[in-house]
Scaffold this active site. Structure first.
Site, PDB file in Angstrom:
ATOM      1  N   GLY A  92       0.823  -1.201  -0.315  1.00  0.00           N
ATOM      2  CA  GLY A  92      -0.079  -0.263  -0.295  1.00  0.00           C
ATOM      3  C   GLY A  92       1.038   1.074   0.428  1.00  0.00           C
ATOM      4  CD  GLN A 107       3.388   6.276   2.750  1.00  0.00           C
ATOM      5  OE1 GLN A 107       2.053   5.567   1.692  1.00  0.00           O
ATOM      6  NE2 GLN A 107       4.648   4.917   2.940  1.00  0.00           N
ATOM      7  CB  CYS A 133       5.303   2.189   7.413  1.00  0.00           C
ATOM      8  SG  CYS A 133       4.864   4.067   6.423  1.00  0.00           S
ATOM      9  CG  LEU A 134       6.943   0.524   1.155  1.00  0.00           C
ATOM     10  CD1 LEU A 134       6.164   1.183  -0.097  1.00  0.00           C
ATOM     11  CD2 LEU A 134       7.413  -0.295   1.262  1.00  0.00           C
ATOM     12  CG  HIS A 143      -0.764   2.148   7.365  1.00  0.00           C
ATOM     13  ND1 HIS A 143       0.395   1.414   8.947  1.00  0.00           N
ATOM     14  CD2 HIS A 143       0.219   2.291   6.534  1.00  0.00           C
ATOM     15  CE1 HIS A 143       1.772   1.589   7.775  1.00  0.00           C
ATOM     16  NE2 HIS A 143       1.327   2.506   6.628  1.00  0.00           N
ATOM     17  CD  GLU A 144      -1.376   2.804   2.835  1.00  0.00           C
ATOM     18  OE1 GLU A 144      -0.784   3.803   2.902  1.00  0.00           O
ATOM     19  OE2 GLU A 144      -0.227   1.307   3.047  1.00  0.00           O
ATOM     20  CG  HIS A 164       0.276   6.999   5.269  1.00  0.00           C
ATOM     21  ND1 HIS A 164       1.454   7.422   6.115  1.00  0.00           N
ATOM     22  CD2 HIS A 164       0.758   6.147   4.968  1.00  0.00           C
ATOM     23  CE1 HIS A 164       2.492   6.978   5.900  1.00  0.00           C
ATOM     24  NE2 HIS A 164       2.447   6.093   5.722  1.00  0.00           N
TER      25      HIS A 164
HETATM   26 NI    NI Z   1       3.275   2.924   5.823  1.00  0.00          NI
END
Ligand code: NI
Length: 184
Positions: free
Chosen positions: A46, A51, A94-95, A136-137, A140
């Protein structure tokens, strides 16, 4: 398509509240294509536009298992409209916070409304991994990171670690981080 750089902690842009998408044009399609390419390359399951440093309410996701056909999904202007009282715990990563994983408790199911790439509205009931990823997204695009759901002690420890790493990098390229399979 083009790969974009993923911004990581302590980049302050991760704390921006992203703007709703208003134009469903070719620029949006280009952004989404780039996000998928960047997400698959990471690899992650995701990604939120912020990001890749674009503060727009755009989310890409693919929860297909590793060897199964791809299942790319786009959620635009997504919003949680209701959440179950029942909670579940998942280990999240998380990236934008590479190599850090921790268990996070969230509602086990959520109802989410969103627009597709043509601006058409949809509503879904999500549970399990999809519910976790959507929350989660959506966090963000509201400037919230999964570490915000941890204790202050744990959160401060992570932030400090990434600040220190950023300082040590000193203009030199960041050390290569081994790809993980569960990046969000
Ligand atoms: Ni993340």
């Amino acid at each position: 398509m083009a790969l974009r750089d993923i911004i990581t902690l302590p980049d302050k842009r991760l704390r921006l509240v992203s703007e709703p998408v208003q134009k469903f044009d070719k620029d949006l399609r280009k952004l989404v294509e780039d996000m998928f390419e960047t997400m698959y390359e990471a690899p992650g399951i995701g990604l939120a536009a912020i990001q890749v440093a674009v503060p727009m309410r755009v989310i890409t996701m693919d929860l297909a298992k590793k060897d199964d056909p791809k299942e790319p999904k786009v959620y635009i202007n997504a919003e949680v409209i209701s959440a179950s009282n029942e909670k579940a715990v998942y280990e999240e990563g998380c990236l934008s916070i590479p190599e850090y994983y921790e268990e996070v408790e969230r509602p086990v199911s959520v109802k989410v409304k969103y627009l597709d790439l043509d601006g058409k509205p949809h509503e879904i009931e999500a549970s399990g991994l999809l519910a976790t990823c959507l929350q989660h997204e959506i966090d963000h695009i509201n400037g919230i990171l999964f570490i915000d759901h941890l204790s202050k002690l744990k959160r401060d420890r992570v932030i400090k670690k990434y600040k220190k790493a950023a300082k040590h990098a000193d203009g030199k390229p960041a050390p290569r981080v081994e790809p993980t399979s569960r990046g969000l």
